[in-house]
Scaffold this motif. Sequence first.
Motif, mmCIF file in Angstrom:
data_model
loop_
_atom_site.group_PDB
_atom_site.id
_atom_site.type_symbol
_atom_site.label_atom_id
_atom_site.label_comp_id
_atom_site.label_asym_id
_atom_site.label_seq_id
_atom_site.Cartn_x
_atom_site.Cartn_y
_atom_site.Cartn_z
ATOM 1 N N LYS A 80 0.823 -1.206 0.000
ATOM 2 C CA LYS A 80 0.000 0.000 0.000
ATOM 3 C C LYS A 80 0.858 1.258 0.000
ATOM 4 O O LYS A 80 0.578 2.216 -0.728
ATOM 5 N N GLU A 84 1.196 4.057 -2.973
ATOM 6 C CA GLU A 84 0.844 5.454 -2.727
ATOM 7 C C GLU A 84 1.960 6.414 -3.115
ATOM 8 O O GLU A 84 1.700 7.516 -3.610
ATOM 9 N N THR A 280 7.685 4.648 5.141
ATOM 10 C CA THR A 280 6.648 5.598 5.546
ATOM 11 C C THR A 280 7.237 6.762 6.325
ATOM 12 O O THR A 280 6.884 7.932 6.098
ATOM 13 N N GLU A 287 3.716 12.955 9.603
ATOM 14 C CA GLU A 287 2.449 12.244 9.383
ATOM 15 C C GLU A 287 2.627 10.730 9.389
ATOM 16 O O GLU A 287 1.661 9.988 9.206
ATOM 17 N N ASP A 290 0.356 8.313 11.698
ATOM 18 C CA ASP A 290 -1.007 8.097 11.212
ATOM 19 C C ASP A 290 -1.008 7.262 9.933
ATOM 20 O O ASP A 290 -1.885 6.413 9.733
ATOM 21 N N LYS A 291 -0.034 7.501 9.065
ATOM 22 C CA LYS A 291 0.031 6.758 7.810
ATOM 23 C C LYS A 291 0.308 5.277 8.047
ATOM 24 O O LYS A 291 -0.282 4.405 7.400
ATOM 25 N N THR A 293 -0.463 3.543 10.635
ATOM 26 C CA THR A 293 -1.709 2.952 11.140
ATOM 27 C C THR A 293 -2.661 2.651 9.986
ATOM 28 O O THR A 293 -3.303 1.592 9.948
ATOM 29 N N LYS A 294 -2.763 3.562 9.043
ATOM 30 C CA LYS A 294 -3.649 3.371 7.887
ATOM 31 C C LYS A 294 -3.211 2.180 7.049
ATOM 32 O O LYS A 294 -4.038 1.340 6.647
ATOM 33 N N LYS A 297 -3.880 -1.050 8.852
ATOM 34 C CA LYS A 297 -5.322 -1.326 8.824
ATOM 35 C C LYS A 297 -5.744 -1.875 7.461
ATOM 36 O O LYS A 297 -6.487 -2.863 7.378
ATOM 37 N N ASP A 298 -5.256 -1.244 6.393
ATOM 38 C CA ASP A 298 -5.593 -1.723 5.049
ATOM 39 C C ASP A 298 -5.087 -3.141 4.824
ATOM 40 O O ASP A 298 -5.777 -3.974 4.224
#
Length: 460
Positions: A80, A84, A280, A287, A290-291, A293-294, A297-298
Motif C-alpha cells: 500500500k 501510494e 513511511t 504524518e 497516522d500513515k 496505522t492506515k 489497517k488496510d
Amino acid sequence: MVELTMLHWIYVIMTLVILMVMIMRRDTIIPCIIGVFLISFIAKRSIVGATKGIFDSFIVATSELIGIILVISCIVAMSKVLEEIGANNLMVKPFAQFIKTPDIAFWFIGIVMLIVSWFFWPSPATALVGAVLLPVALKVGLPAIGVAMAINLFGHGLALSSDYVIQGAPTITASAAGIPVEKIMLKGTPLFLTMGIITIIIAYVLLKIDMKKGKIIGPKVDFDEESNRKKTSNVAKFAAVIVPIAFLLDIATMFYFKLRGGDATALIGGTAVTLMIIITIAEYKRESLDKITKFIKDGFMFGMEIFGPIIPIAAFFYLGEISPIEAVLGKGVLPLGSQGILSDMGRALSSIAKMNRPVVASMEMLVGAITGMDGSGFSGMSLAGSLAKVFGTAVNGSIPVLAALGQIGAIWVGGGTLVPWGLIPAAAICRVKPMDLAQRNFIPVITGLIVTTIVAMLLI
C-alpha cells in the motif's frame, strides 16, 4: 482396525454435503458450521456443548492459519505504501525496455508476474504488473486478452499454487494433511512444474494461432498515464531499490540458514513490516504515525477479507485430525487407538476397497478442482489436504504428492484461472471480460490438470 463411530460417519456425510454445495456453486460456510455442530453434539450430547464447539473450532482453525494471515496482511500493508508513493511503478518500469515483440511481451510479463506474485501475492501483483506493463504490451501488438492470460496463468496459477515464498497455500494443505509444509513444497515441485509448463505453453500456442488467423484483435484502450508522468520522490526511488534487495537477501538467508515453513514466513513478514515503517517515516515525516496505522489497517482488512470465509471451512476439516478434534471436544472423544477420523477412514477404506494409485490420484484432483468452483482456491485446500491423508493411507502412497495434487486442482480452478468469478482481478486490469478470459484458459488448464494427474500417478 479402529471401529468407526457415529463421529466418523457424520464427518463423511457432511464432507459429501459440502462437495455437493460446491458443485452447485454455493458458499460452503453454513454446511461446514452445521458439520461442526453435529460432530460436537454427538460428542457432547448437549446443545450447549455443540454451540460451544463451533466457536472453539474457529479458535483452533485460526491458530493454525494465523501465521499466514498475518504475513499476507503485512505484505499487503507494505504494498500500500509502495503504491501510494509511486515506488511500485519504478520497481517494474525498467523492465518495459525489454519488451519489443508480442512474444517477448507474453513471456516477460508472465515471468515478472510469477516473481512478483511469489513475494507480494497475486492480487496486489496483478495491479502492480498490469498497470505498468499492459500499455507497453499493447503498444508492441500483444492483445489485452493475451496480457490477461499471462498475468493470470503465471500469477494466480503457477505462483499461487506453488507459493514457495509466502507459503500460504502449502501451509493450509499441510496442516489439514498433518504433514510438514516443506514436504509438500519438495514433493510437489514436479507437479507444480508440470502443471505450469504444460498449461502455459498450450495457452501461448493457441493464442498465437488465433492471432495469426485474426480471431483476436487487440482493442484500443485509453490509459491514464498521469501517474507515470508524475514526478516521484527520492524516497520512492530508494524504496524501488531497497525492497527487491531486501527480499533477495531474505531468500539468501532462507537458503543459508535453512529456514523453512513458519520461520521463512516470519522472516518475510518481519521484513515487510520493517520496510513499510522505514519507507513511511522517510516519506511522510510527521504524518508517518497516522500513515503507518492506515497501511496496517488496510493490510489486515485485506487479510481478513481473504481468510475470513476460510476459517469456518477449515474449522470443519481440521476436525478430521486427532489434535484439533481433541482441542475442540476434549481427549477421549475418539475410540482408543484412533489416529483421527481421516486416518481411521483411510484404513477402513483400504480394507474394504481395492483402491489403487491411479484411482486415488484422479479422485484427489477431481475433488480439488470441484472445491475450486466457488472461486476461492483456498477454501478447498483444507479438504484437499484431508483427503490426501485418507487416500495416501488407503494405498500406502505419498501423502505430500497427493496433497500437492489436490492443491493444484483447487488453486488452478478456483484461485483465478478457470471459473469466471475468480478471474475478475486480471480481467479488470486488462479491460477484458472475465468470461472471455475463462474461455481462453479452459483448454490449457484442463489439459494441464489431466497431464499433472498422470504424472502424480507415477510419483505417489
